[in-house]
Design a protein around this motif. Structure first.
Motif, PDB file in Angstrom:
ATOM      1  N   MET A  21       0.510  -1.389   0.130  1.00  0.00           N
ATOM      2  CA  MET A  21      -0.363  -0.127  -0.251  1.00  0.00           C
ATOM      3  C   MET A  21       1.096   1.344   0.207  1.00  0.00           C
ATOM      4  O   MET A  21       1.873   1.380   0.140  1.00  0.00           O
ATOM      5  CB  MET A  21      -0.737   0.070   0.960  1.00  0.00           C
ATOM      6  CG  MET A  21      -0.170  -0.616   2.795  1.00  0.00           C
ATOM      7  SD  MET A  21      -1.251  -0.986   4.301  1.00  0.00           S
ATOM      8  CE  MET A  21      -1.640  -2.765   3.687  1.00  0.00           C
ATOM      9  N   ASP A  23       1.305   4.715   1.573  1.00  0.00           N
ATOM     10  CA  ASP A  23       1.084   5.387   2.753  1.00  0.00           C
ATOM     11  C   ASP A  23       1.052   6.892   2.460  1.00  0.00           C
ATOM     12  O   ASP A  23       2.339   7.562   2.455  1.00  0.00           O
ATOM     13  CB  ASP A  23       1.920   5.112   4.174  1.00  0.00           C
ATOM     14  CG  ASP A  23       1.755   3.779   4.568  1.00  0.00           C
ATOM     15  OD1 ASP A  23       0.409   3.215   4.448  1.00  0.00           O
ATOM     16  OD2 ASP A  23       2.016   3.127   5.720  1.00  0.00           O
ATOM     17  N   THR A 105      -3.626  -0.067  -3.503  1.00  0.00           N
ATOM     18  CA  THR A 105      -4.587   0.884  -2.125  1.00  0.00           C
ATOM     19  C   THR A 105      -3.591   1.653  -1.216  1.00  0.00           C
ATOM     20  O   THR A 105      -2.044   1.083  -1.768  1.00  0.00           O
ATOM     21  CB  THR A 105      -4.155  -1.003  -0.950  1.00  0.00           C
ATOM     22  OG1 THR A 105      -5.112  -1.975  -1.145  1.00  0.00           O
ATOM     23  CG2 THR A 105      -4.520  -0.021   0.128  1.00  0.00           C
ATOM     24  N   LYS A 107      -3.212   4.284   1.185  1.00  0.00           N
ATOM     25  CA  LYS A 107      -4.115   4.995   3.332  1.00  0.00           C
ATOM     26  C   LYS A 107      -3.874   6.092   3.189  1.00  0.00           C
ATOM     27  O   LYS A 107      -2.520   7.021   3.366  1.00  0.00           O
ATOM     28  CB  LYS A 107      -3.346   3.627   4.285  1.00  0.00           C
ATOM     29  CG  LYS A 107      -4.158   2.579   4.177  1.00  0.00           C
ATOM     30  CD  LYS A 107      -3.744   1.736   5.796  1.00  0.00           C
ATOM     31  CE  LYS A 107      -4.259   0.573   4.951  1.00  0.00           C
ATOM     32  NZ  LYS A 107      -5.931   0.462   4.939  1.00  0.00           N
ATOM     33  N   ARG A 109      -3.111   9.265   5.628  1.00  0.00           N
ATOM     34  CA  ARG A 109      -3.583   9.782   7.022  1.00  0.00           C
ATOM     35  C   ARG A 109      -3.886  11.186   6.575  1.00  0.00           C
ATOM     36  O   ARG A 109      -2.786  11.552   6.583  1.00  0.00           O
ATOM     37  CB  ARG A 109      -2.648   9.168   7.816  1.00  0.00           C
ATOM     38  CG  ARG A 109      -2.443   7.581   7.967  1.00  0.00           C
ATOM     39  CD  ARG A 109      -1.309   7.229   8.558  1.00  0.00           C
ATOM     40  NE  ARG A 109      -1.631   5.695   8.895  1.00  0.00           N
ATOM     41  CZ  ARG A 109      -1.188   5.077   7.930  1.00  0.00           C
ATOM     42  NH1 ARG A 109      -1.077   5.175   6.620  1.00  0.00           N
ATOM     43  NH2 ARG A 109      -1.266   3.450   8.376  1.00  0.00           N
ATOM     44  N   ARG A 119      -8.300   9.002   8.544  1.00  0.00           N
ATOM     45  CA  ARG A 119      -8.150   8.104   8.349  1.00  0.00           C
ATOM     46  C   ARG A 119      -8.728   7.976   6.567  1.00  0.00           C
ATOM     47  O   ARG A 119      -9.746   7.195   6.901  1.00  0.00           O
ATOM     48  CB  ARG A 119      -7.135   6.639   8.382  1.00  0.00           C
ATOM     49  CG  ARG A 119      -5.691   6.349   7.251  1.00  0.00           C
ATOM     50  CD  ARG A 119      -5.425   4.894   8.511  1.00  0.00           C
ATOM     51  NE  ARG A 119      -6.028   4.075   8.207  1.00  0.00           N
ATOM     52  CZ  ARG A 119      -5.851   2.867   7.957  1.00  0.00           C
ATOM     53  NH1 ARG A 119      -4.532   2.605   8.998  1.00  0.00           N
ATOM     54  NH2 ARG A 119      -6.893   1.380   8.198  1.00  0.00           N
ATOM     55  N   ASP A 121      -9.190   5.444   4.074  1.00  0.00           N
ATOM     56  CA  ASP A 121      -8.591   3.984   3.004  1.00  0.00           C
ATOM     57  C   ASP A 121      -8.633   3.590   1.500  1.00  0.00           C
ATOM     58  O   ASP A 121     -10.627   4.450   1.606  1.00  0.00           O
ATOM     59  CB  ASP A 121      -8.954   2.783   3.945  1.00  0.00           C
ATOM     60  CG  ASP A 121      -8.135   2.769   5.351  1.00  0.00           C
ATOM     61  OD1 ASP A 121      -7.538   3.704   5.101  1.00  0.00           O
ATOM     62  OD2 ASP A 121      -8.502   1.578   5.888  1.00  0.00           O
ATOM     63  N   ASP A 123      -8.784   0.203  -0.312  1.00  0.00           N
ATOM     64  CA  ASP A 123      -8.992  -1.072  -0.035  1.00  0.00           C
ATOM     65  C   ASP A 123      -8.902  -1.305  -1.591  1.00  0.00           C
ATOM     66  O   ASP A 123     -10.000  -1.057  -1.711  1.00  0.00           O
ATOM     67  CB  ASP A 123      -9.043  -1.813   1.100  1.00  0.00           C
ATOM     68  CG  ASP A 123      -8.057  -1.541   1.867  1.00  0.00           C
ATOM     69  OD1 ASP A 123      -7.263  -0.876   1.721  1.00  0.00           O
ATOM     70  OD2 ASP A 123      -9.128  -1.745   2.348  1.00  0.00           O
ATOM     71  N   LYS A 155      -5.317  -8.943   2.373  1.00  0.00           N
ATOM     72  CA  LYS A 155      -6.162  -7.896   1.066  1.00  0.00           C
ATOM     73  C   LYS A 155      -6.246  -8.238  -0.056  1.00  0.00           C
ATOM     74  O   LYS A 155      -6.897  -8.017  -1.088  1.00  0.00           O
ATOM     75  CB  LYS A 155      -5.094  -6.368   1.336  1.00  0.00           C
ATOM     76  CG  LYS A 155      -5.491  -5.721   2.498  1.00  0.00           C
ATOM     77  CD  LYS A 155      -4.998  -4.251   2.547  1.00  0.00           C
ATOM     78  CE  LYS A 155      -5.476  -3.847   3.495  1.00  0.00           C
ATOM     79  NZ  LYS A 155      -6.855  -3.679   3.877  1.00  0.00           N
TER      80      LYS A 155
END
Length: 478
Positions: A21, A23, A105, A107, A109, A119, A121, A123, A155
């Motif tokens: 993922m 971030d 994916t 994420k 923040r 947050r 997400d 996915d 996932k």
């Protein structure tokens, strides 16, 4: 039993497979509530991307001294390009299987200071066709590696993990697995399984004592044909249970816990790197424990380097983790720079610490995010102050200064001036205490040429090591 095959002198070749993922961190300030809804309005000041999930494992392996290759599924999107750029910073080789029907994916923040306020997400699960392509690529690649790490975040990437494990077993390549499922048979035949406490309970049931934990772990090793179970238990440390009856309880390394994000990835990466380098399971867990302590002392996911682990693992740095060699300091400053932190540098002898020193260092630290203190060696102090100095040797001066909250790192320098130290630290802000022109400060040209700041902070009258020494001598004579 599968043997780890990389020769001790070579960098271990480690293949990481799993859910990856991107971030994203959007960092800013909140000063008002939205007129549209009772929610804070984040004024974004800074954004950064970091590798997450299996990508974080691969980045850590590379930083810890392994040769990491990441095999994973991504979308045909900008996020995959950004994630690959993150991984290139850590010299991770990527084998991306593109899923045109899915995506990468992510994420995101939202952060104020060091506090997450939300947050977001995104996915994405790979299609069955993409999972088959991934398995096919794994079959082609696996024989070229010393060890395989499976980082399962449930996932979809590792929905067919038992088939991956079978392929690796046929090629004689050991496998380390970070589990997320609750079906024990899913992990049959792994070389090492690394659940956290909750994952262990989900797989093998609750336990009421350490003896019961070991009994359950031993039964699981026999049933699933594992070589090692390493259970991470947060503040309670780690537990090793191995085939053949070896058991060890490893206490946690005491550190200030800032953020536990990605700590499991750090442990998995350290275990993989250390075992591939022919370390025993006990030594590997010890090093992984040190690495985890470093990771949780930083906000967000953090990539831990081999040099940082070495620095924490030797006796002096364990007692005084702020005191680094030049090489250790260079590594320690990599992550703050990647995350946009401002580095401040100052220097001095600090022979007898007095309030003037404390105020100067506190003021210097307030100018940025990380304060590096260049501390004169004993020989350097003698050349500057005379044969009767220093009063306190370097180790004693460094220990006292390391106790100050304002000081992040201390590095020794032996030259008459700190110019060489300034050149490799490359501070954003250079600070000296005194009332002389800033252009006369050693390092002025070098720092300003890179767009940095040079400041002379107010000197606090009435405080001086020389004055203290003179007063002591007068008292002795009288």
């Amino acid at each position: 039993m599968q043997q780890l095959s990389s020769p001790p002198s070579a960098k271990p070749r480690i293949l990481v497979v799993g859910d990856i993922m991107l971030d994203r961190y959007v960092i800013g300030e909140v000063s008002r509530i939205s007129p549209e809804a009772p929610v804070p309005v984040l004024a974004a000041k800074h954004e950064e991307n970091r590798p997450g999930g299996a990508a974080n494992v691969a980045a850590n392996i590379s930083a810890m001294g392994g040769r990491a290759t990441l095999l994973a599924v991504v979308g045909e999107d900008s996020a995959s390009t950004e994630l690959e750029a993150c991984l290139q910073r850590y010299d991770v080789n990527t084998l991306f299987v593109k899923d045109s029907q899915g995506g990468t994916t992510q994420k995101t923040r939202l952060v104020v200071g060091s506090q997450q306020i939300a947050r977001v997400d995104r996915d994405v699960r790979p299609t069955g066709q993409t999972q088959q392509r991934l398995l096919d690529e794994f079959e082609r690649q696996v024989k070229g590696y010393d060890l395989v790490v499976f980082s399962d975040y449930a996932k979809g990437t590792l929905d067919r993990l038992p088939e991956f494990l079978d392929v690796a077993a046929r090629q004689g390549v050991p496998t380390l697995v970070d589990p997320k499922r609750v079906t024990p048979a899913f992990y049959r035949g792994a070389y090492l399984l690394k659940p956290n406490n909750n994952e262990f309970i989900g797989l093998f049931g609750a336990y009421g004592s350490d003896q019961e934990l070991v009994a359950k772990a031993s039964a699981a090793i026999d049933e699933l044909q594992l070589q090692h179970l390493v259970i991470t238990r947060g503040a309670k440390g780690m537990v090793i249970v191995s085939a053949g009856g070896h058991t060890d309880f490893v206490p946690t390394r005491a550190r200030d816990v800032f953020d536990v994000s990605g700590a499991g990835d750090t442990v998995l990466a350290a275990l993989a790197t250390e075992l591939s380098a022919k370390r025993s399971i006990s030594d590997a867990v010890h090093r992984a424990n040190v690495a985890a302590g470093i990771a949780v002392s930083h906000p967000g996911t953090y990539v831990v380097s081999e040099q940082e682990i070495d620095a924490q693992d030797n006796d002096f740095s364990h007692e005084h983790p702020k005191v680094l060699t030049e090489d250790q300091l260079k590594i320690a400053l990599v992550n703050p720079r990647l995350h946009g932190k401002k580095i401040v540098f100052t220097n001095g002898c600090f022979d007898i610490l007095h309030p003037g020193h404390v105020r100067l260092l506190k003021a210097a630290r307030a100018l940025g995010d990380v304060l590096v203190l260049g501390l004169n060696s004993d020989d350097s102090v003698r050349k500057l102050k005379g044969p009767s100095r220093p009063i306190n040797n370097f180790a004693h001066r460094a220990e006292v200064l390391a106790g100050l909250a304002s000081v992040d790192y201390i590095v020794e320098f032996d030259a008459p001036t700190p110019l060489e130290t300034i050149q490799y630290v490359q501070p954003d802000v250079l600070v000296k205490g005194g009332d002389y022109p800033v252009a006369d400060i050693v390092g002025y040209s070098e720092v300003t040429a890179r767009g940095g700041q040079v400041l002379a902070l107010d000197f606090h009258n009435g405080y001086s090591t020389t004055k203290i020494v003179d007063e002591i001598n007068k008292t002795r004579k009288s």
